[in-house]
Design a protein around this motif. Structure first.
Motif, PDB file in Angstrom:
ATOM      1  N   THR A 103       0.554  -1.611   0.185  1.00  0.00           N
ATOM      2  CA  THR A 103      -0.390  -0.305   0.340  1.00  0.00           C
ATOM      3  C   THR A 103       1.035   1.019  -0.148  1.00  0.00           C
ATOM      4  O   THR A 103       1.875   1.359   0.719  1.00  0.00           O
ATOM      5  CB  THR A 103      -0.884   0.099   1.583  1.00  0.00           C
ATOM      6  OG1 THR A 103      -1.534  -0.965   1.562  1.00  0.00           O
ATOM      7  CG2 THR A 103      -1.454   1.358   1.238  1.00  0.00           C
ATOM      8  N   GLY A 104       0.335   2.641  -1.233  1.00  0.00           N
ATOM      9  CA  GLY A 104       1.296   3.431  -1.072  1.00  0.00           C
ATOM     10  C   GLY A 104       2.645   3.614  -2.102  1.00  0.00           C
ATOM     11  O   GLY A 104       3.656   4.270  -1.363  1.00  0.00           O
ATOM     12  N   SER A 105       3.277   2.249  -2.065  1.00  0.00           N
ATOM     13  CA  SER A 105       4.189   2.014  -2.917  1.00  0.00           C
ATOM     14  C   SER A 105       4.785   2.867  -4.172  1.00  0.00           C
ATOM     15  O   SER A 105       3.927   3.376  -4.730  1.00  0.00           O
ATOM     16  CB  SER A 105       4.768   0.432  -3.503  1.00  0.00           C
ATOM     17  OG  SER A 105       5.711   0.337  -4.368  1.00  0.00           O
ATOM     18  N   GLN A 106       5.733   3.437  -3.645  1.00  0.00           N
ATOM     19  CA  GLN A 106       6.531   4.449  -4.988  1.00  0.00           C
ATOM     20  C   GLN A 106       6.426   3.384  -6.763  1.00  0.00           C
ATOM     21  O   GLN A 106       6.230   3.926  -7.818  1.00  0.00           O
ATOM     22  CB  GLN A 106       7.580   4.963  -4.538  1.00  0.00           C
ATOM     23  CG  GLN A 106       8.231   5.541  -3.169  1.00  0.00           C
ATOM     24  CD  GLN A 106       9.420   5.536  -2.908  1.00  0.00           C
ATOM     25  OE1 GLN A 106      10.027   5.176  -4.045  1.00  0.00           O
ATOM     26  NE2 GLN A 106       9.534   6.601  -2.191  1.00  0.00           N
ATOM     27  N   ILE A 107       6.408   2.162  -7.124  1.00  0.00           N
ATOM     28  CA  ILE A 107       6.668   1.561  -7.558  1.00  0.00           C
ATOM     29  C   ILE A 107       4.958   1.040  -8.457  1.00  0.00           C
ATOM     30  O   ILE A 107       3.705   0.605  -7.933  1.00  0.00           O
ATOM     31  CB  ILE A 107       6.861   0.508  -7.394  1.00  0.00           C
ATOM     32  CG1 ILE A 107       8.857   0.089  -6.542  1.00  0.00           C
ATOM     33  CG2 ILE A 107       7.009  -1.024  -9.077  1.00  0.00           C
ATOM     34  CD1 ILE A 107       8.932  -1.547  -6.195  1.00  0.00           C
ATOM     35  N   PRO A 108       4.680   1.690  -9.235  1.00  0.00           N
ATOM     36  CA  PRO A 108       3.272   1.875  -9.665  1.00  0.00           C
ATOM     37  C   PRO A 108       2.995   0.109 -10.196  1.00  0.00           C
ATOM     38  O   PRO A 108       4.010  -0.548 -10.857  1.00  0.00           O
ATOM     39  CB  PRO A 108       4.178   3.025 -11.421  1.00  0.00           C
ATOM     40  CG  PRO A 108       5.566   2.209 -11.783  1.00  0.00           C
ATOM     41  CD  PRO A 108       5.971   2.266 -10.000  1.00  0.00           C
TER      42      PRO A 108
END
Length: 576
Positions: free
Chosen positions: A132-137
């Motif tokens: 959740t909220g990861s920078q990885i798209p």
């Protein structure tokens, strides 16, 4: 020391260096270098301890995640059974969903994790879960990248390789892969920014932030350092014999490094030396004063070097460019320095010799080219004469004396005109008149089996071409291509102009409906420029040499076969 030695470039250069360097050395000698080194060492040790603590914290996080990956790879029932199910079956689908649910449930327990994935070399399948909220798209491009990376690199990583840096969707990340079974891999992706976030909050000496690099000295976190100066840090960052170094990019900085034990990351902190020494009041004043002094010395140094060295070199460069542009009469003025004056004198002498040599070479080239063209022209005349006499002989042998007389008259007129006119170029009209006589004789010899046509489009009749330039192709078409067939043998010659941005000249198109070229002849023409290996090739090779002599690489010669049958020859002659 005499005047000539004092006026030499070397003496002036040494004098300027001594004049600039001596005040700097005296100033640095009285700047209390011992105190500066002591402060620098203390600051470096303090920052090294902070970096070591932060790196240990990060290594513990990575080891914790690594332990979880082993547990997931070797203890989770869904992951273990995923390798055993055939892809496409209901059991495989259910097991895949169960493994994805397990990863989605576990990934949020580790705040640093950006993504978890399972890859099977057996089924070529990738199961990927983001936190959740990861920078990885979360898109197909990210999954495609991970899929390609596992196929090319990931599946070949050894357990001892540890965590490796790689950019996922342009985001620097750490990736680690654990092999489960014979064909299954469990991997983790951690954005390096999430690891660096806690470290950036640590208050360092001089309020500097930590910068992460890879083991190739590639920056992994944001930095304001210019890429040009980052390249200068590479050697220092990769050195392991010291925990800190002094670098200039371009100001002096204190570089403190710490290497990770479980990954190929390197934590660094870069401290401006002016901030390190700010607590030394006397030294601080000296640091403020030193740039001004150095700036003044550099300005004076630049002015002197420009006057003594740069300006004469610029004059030499300009003179070379004038010679390169074709101005061989340009000469350099004398210089006040002994070396540069000798250089100017030598340059002027070489320019005069180059001018004389260029004229001699050009005249010799013209004479050689004229001799080659004359030789090729003389070579074609007996070739044409032999073929024509052979035709006349055949006519007499078949008791067609009238045609033989016309052929002999044609030869007399042809060679009379060649001896009467010294010109090497003739008009299209004159050349077509010669070709017309030649073809008319063959038509009278084979009235039921041979016909020809000549078309000249536009106003091409006055254009000049080398004499007999396409005569060999007409001869070869009749001698080698003519066949006795119901529809007869037809030869067609077309001349037309072409005007475009790439070419401007005359096209001569010769085609027939005879035997055409064999595959071996065409292949031989492509590789060696010869259409055949017999004596008839002399004329074609002669044409190529004459075109090269007259037009260099501007002329073009194309040979081939028609769509149904027959030979096609296309000759392009540029306008002069």
């Amino acid at each position: 020391m005499n005047y000539r030695n004092r006026n030499s470039l070397f003496f002036k250069f040494v004098s300027v260096i001594i004049w600039v360097s001596l005040p700097l050395f005296l100033l640095l000698f009285f700047s209390n270098s011992y105190a500066m080194n002591l402060v620098r060492d203390q600051v470096a040790q303090t920052n090294s301890s902070l970096l070591s603590g932060q790196m240990s914290h990060i290594d513990n996080k990575l080891s914790e995640i690594n332990t979880y990956m082993f547990r997931l790879a070797f203890q989770d029932p869904a992951v273990i059974s995923l390798e055993r199910q055939p892809r496409g079956s209901d059991e495989y689908l259910m097991t895949r969903i169960a493994a994805a649910i397990t990863m989605e449930k576990d990934i949020n327990y580790y705040s640093e994790l950006g993504a978890l994935f399972i890859y099977s070399t057996k089924t070529q399948d990738l199961v990927m879960t983001r936190s959740t909220g990861s920078q990885i798209p979360q898109n197909k491009g990210t999954e495609d990248f991970m899929y390609d990376w596992m196929r090319s690199e990931g599946q070949f990583m050894q357990q001892g390789d540890g965590w490796r840096t790689v950019k996922v969707a342009g985001i620097p990340c750490l990736i680690h892969v654990v092999k489960s079974g014979a064909s299954l891999y469990v991997g983790s992706v951690i954005p390096i920014q999430s690891l660096a976030a806690p470290s950036n909050k640590v208050q360092l000496v001089a309020d500097e932030q930590i910068i992460f690099f890879s083991d190739q000295a590639e920056p992994l976190t944001a930095t304001t350092i210019s890429p040009i100066f980052l390249n200068q840090l590479t050697g220092k960052i990769l050195q392991t014999d010291k925990s800190f170094h002094t670098v200039e990019i371009p100001d002096k900085y204190l570089l403190v490094t710490n290497h990770s034990q479980v990954s190929n990351m390197i934590m660094t902190v870069l401290l401006p030396e002016k901030n390190v020494y700010k607590q030394l009041s006397l030294l601080q004043k000296l640091i403020y004063f030193l740039p001004f002094v150095i700036g003044c010395f550099l300005i004076i140094n630049l002015v002197l070097l420009k006057k003594i060295v740069v300006n004469p070199i610029i004059r030499v460069i300009r003179a070379m460019r004038r010679i390169q542009e074709g101005d061989l009469q340009y000469r350099m003025p004398p210089s006040h320095s002994k070396e540069l004056d000798l250089l100017s004198e030598t340059f002027n002498t070489m320019s005069a010799e180059i001018s004389s040599l260029k004229i001699n070479v050009y005249e010799e080239h013209i004479k050689t080219q004229q001799a080659e063209i004359k030789h090729l022209q003389l070579q074609i005349n007996p070739h044409f004469l032999l073929n024509s006499l052979n035709i006349a002989y055949n006519l007499i042998a078949t008791k067609k004396s009238e045609l033989a007389q016309k052929m002999i008259v044609h030869l007399m007129n042809y060679f009379r005109s060649m001896m009467r006119s010294p010109q090497k170029l003739v008009t299209i009209t004159e050349e077509m008149k010669h070709i017309g006589h030649y073809l008319q004789i063959h038509k009278m010899r084979f009235p039921l089996h041979f016909d020809f046509s000549i078309e000249c489009n536009g106003h091409v009749g006055d254009l000049l071409i080398p004499s007999l330039i396409f005569q060999p192709f007409v001869e070869n078409a009749i001698i080698h291509g003519m066949v006795m067939q119901d529809e007869g043998f037809h030869l067609k010659i077309i001349c037309y102009e072409e005007h475009s941005d790439n070419s401007n000249g005359l096209w001569i198109h010769i085609e027939d409906n005879g035997n055409g070229f064999s595959e071996q002849s065409l292949q031989r023409f492509v590789t060696s420029g010869q259409a055949s290996g017999d004596a008839g090739n002399l004329g074609i090779q002669n044409v190529k040499q004459r075109l090269q002599a007259y037009y260099a690489n501007e002329a073009r010669l194309l040979i081939g076969n028609g769509l149904e049958k027959g030979a096609v020859v296309r000759l392009f002659i540029p306008k002069k």
